[in-house]
Scaffold this motif. Structure first.
Motif, PDB file in Angstrom:
ATOM      1  N   ASN A 100      10.070 -13.882  47.520  1.00  0.00           N
ATOM      2  CA  ASN A 100      10.825 -14.785  46.651  1.00  0.00           C
ATOM      3  C   ASN A 100      10.822 -14.320  45.197  1.00  0.00           C
ATOM      4  N   TYR A 101       9.837 -13.507  44.838  1.00  0.00           N
ATOM      5  CA  TYR A 101       9.746 -13.014  43.463  1.00  0.00           C
ATOM      6  C   TYR A 101      10.629 -11.778  43.234  1.00  0.00           C
ATOM      7  N   LEU A 102      11.314 -11.325  44.283  1.00  0.00           N
ATOM      8  CA  LEU A 102      12.146 -10.122  44.166  1.00  0.00           C
ATOM      9  C   LEU A 102      13.645 -10.445  44.188  1.00  0.00           C
ATOM     10  N   MET A 103      13.986 -11.715  44.271  1.00  0.00           N
ATOM     11  CA  MET A 103      15.399 -12.084  44.444  1.00  0.00           C
ATOM     12  C   MET A 103      16.145 -12.169  43.106  1.00  0.00           C
ATOM     13  N   HIS A 104      15.973 -11.161  42.264  1.00  0.00           N
ATOM     14  CA  HIS A 104      16.668 -11.099  40.977  1.00  0.00           C
ATOM     15  C   HIS A 104      17.952 -10.292  41.176  1.00  0.00           C
TER      16      HIS A 104
END
Length: 560
Positions: free
Chosen positions: A464-468
């Protein structure tokens, strides 16, 4: 049973298999009285090609020193003496001695305290699965034993299945008798106790599969045919998928066939003791623990014993310490406490050994769910210009925070100054059970005063921390607008506070693993960039605060 390679695990199993083979030969050649105390007859000789207990190049490979002889045993140079308790709780033993002369193996009982009423345990030895063929003829007991002893369980798997199914058919006919159907109470008992029913139930629950055995008559048929039918398990039976065509066993993977062969032999009523040599071979870690759990149930129901030699840290991690026999320096003994598992892992020649050695030196550890999580964190730390300290030992374990806490205290007994950070995906844990400012997992008591920080991602998955969108676009060379469109289709709107601790709850609760890599319309499938590519492409200002907090905890491991 556990221990390093060449520590004696297989030797013990093979010794019991040879002992059972010798008992069978003596019964067949000299009668049951040859196994009773006071027998004074001669031994029985078998040739190399008749020996089928285990797979060895030649009979002399059972000895490490052929010059040794058992004192007073008339040239016999190898002795095997198992002990067991009879139904009355009395300890019994039967010693079989062996001699090798002119390429013939001579077998003779040399000591026992049996009585005429003593039941001698029957043993089945199951090496790792191998040898399945396209066609399998019906084989007699001696031929089956030879195949199994030679490590070719696959060559008799259909025979074993056929016998279980045939016995079940006969029992059903017996229970039905002249009645139109089997009574509900009899059917319930049959499903609980019959080996075939237990096998079908396990296959249905774990593999959504059932077995179909073609009728076999030696007058008309040459080969035994066993097919698999796939469908949905509905309490007591499989509801077949529409239009599914049954297929032969040989079409299945090695993991399924390994599981099946072990399960079938464990259920066979003719065996009192089952010896399993690395039954976890070919099995996924989750199936390893399920297999052991089912084997324990079988042992309790049948009242038999199952010995399992393994290198699987997954199996040993969950097993009760009192059931684990450790082999080390030509000695074998049961573990006296849970603490003994750590030393055991160190001796397995497994992934734990080099990490333990390094951990004793560095005294710093990061516990993550898998290597991919560590790789993502490492990439993000490099993007921030501050790589993770190479002295920190990454320990991969999917266990809960409570289990990791127990692991830490076991390690701390051996390494008193150890410090550790544990980080897990939140998954389906309530969001209120995470302290968002520190990432602390509030589901367990805080052990930070002892050197352990138990942390939980506030977002469901590390992915979820990579969904940029911009980072994904750079990693995949895609248009950022297209990336945002795909995320929007997944119900995710990426706003300016993507990096903030108080990011939108929809982003925190999203199933990041699926969105990035496993769903049919994932980022990876659509744009060709995986999570590692994305983590390497993120800019420092795009990395969320939670990641920075965790990396700060890792920096603190080096603080005095």
């Amino acid at each position: 049973m556990a221990g390093g390679n060449n520590s004696g695990k297989s030797t013990l199993l093979q010794s019991l298999a040879i002992w059972d083979f010798c008992c069978t030969v003596l019964r067949n050649e000299k009668g049951e009285t040859s196994l009773q105390p006071g027998y004074t007859g001669q031994g029985v000789g078998v040739s190399d090609d008749e020996f089928s207990a285990i797979a060895i190049p030649g009979l002399n490979h059972m000895w490490t020193n052929l010059t040794n002889q058992i004192q007073g045993a008339d040239g016999y140079s190898l002795s095997i003496r198992p002990y067991w308790k009879d139904l009355g709780g009395v300890e019994r033993y039967l010693e079989i001695s062996l001699a090798l002369a002119n390429d013939r193996l001579f077998i003779k009982p040399t000591a026992s305290n049996l009585t005429a009423e003593t039941n001698i345990p029957r043993v089945a030895f199951v090496p790792p699965f191998a040898g399945i063929t396209a066609k399998e003829q019906y084989l007699g007991i001696a031929q089956r034993r030879f195949m199994i002893g030679s490590g070719l369980v696959g060559g008799v798997i259909r025979n074993l299945i056929h016998d279980l199914e045939l016995a079940n058919r006969k029992e059903r006919a017996n229970l039905k008798g002249a009645k139109p159907k089997i009574s509900d109470s009899d059917l319930k008992t049959l499903r609980e106790e019959d080996p075939w029913e237990q096998l079908q139930s396990a296959l249905g629950r774990y593999f959504q599969t059932t077995l179909s055995v073609d009728p076999f008559n030696s007058v008309y048929h040459t080969y035994i045919r066993v097919n698999l039918v796939k469908g949905t398990w509905e309490k007591t039976r499989i509801k077949k998928f529409p239009k599914f065509k049954p297929r032969d066993l040989m079409g299945e993977g090695s993991g399924f066939l390994q599981w099946l062969s072990v399960f079938v032999l464990a259920l066979d009523k003719q065996f009192d003791v089952v010896l399993l040599d690395e039954p976890d071979a070919h099995l996924h870690s989750s199936m390893q623990t399920l297999l052991v759990s089912e084997l324990e149930k079988i042992a309790r129901r049948k009242g038999n014993q199952i010995f399992l030699a393994t290198h699987s840290t997954e199996i040993l991690r969950w097993a009760e310490h009192s059931k684990i026999m450790r082999f080390d320096e030509n000695k074998a003994k049961y573990l006296g406490s849970e603490d003994g598992k750590i030393g055991l892992f160190a001796g397995l020649g497994s992934e734990f050994s080099p990490r333990l050695d390094k951990l004793r030196r560095s005294k710093k550890m990061l516990i993550v769910e898998g290597e991919s999580d560590y790789k993502i964190l490492s990439n993000l730390a490099k993007c921030l210009g501050d790589p993770i300290d190479s002295e920190i030992v990454a320990w991969y374990w999917t266990g809960s925070s409570k289990e990791r806490k127990q692991l830490f205290y076991q390690l701390k007994r051996e390494i008193p100054d150890i410090k550790a950070v544990s980080i897990r995906d939140r998954d389906d844990t309530d969001k209120n059970l995470v302290d968002e400012s520190t990432l602390r997992d509030k589901t367990v008591d805080d052990p930070s005063g002892d050197g352990l920080k138990l942390r939980l991602w506030p977002r469901r998955h590390i992915e979820n921390y990579l969904m940029h969108p911009a980072a994904i676009a750079r990693a995949s060379h895609a248009d950022e607008a297209d990336v945002r469109g795909l995320l929007a289709d997944q119900g995710i709107a990426i706003t300016e506070n993507f990096t903030a601790t108080d990011a939108p709850q929809a982003l925190k609760d999203a199933r990041g693993k699926e969105i990035l890599e496993t769903s049919g319309n994932s980022i990876e499938k659509k744009f060709g960039a995986n999570k590692f590519d994305i983590s390497q492409s993120m800019l420092a200002e795009e990395i969320p605060e939670d990641i920075k907090t965790l990396l700060k905890h890792l920096k603190d491991l080096g603080a005095p």
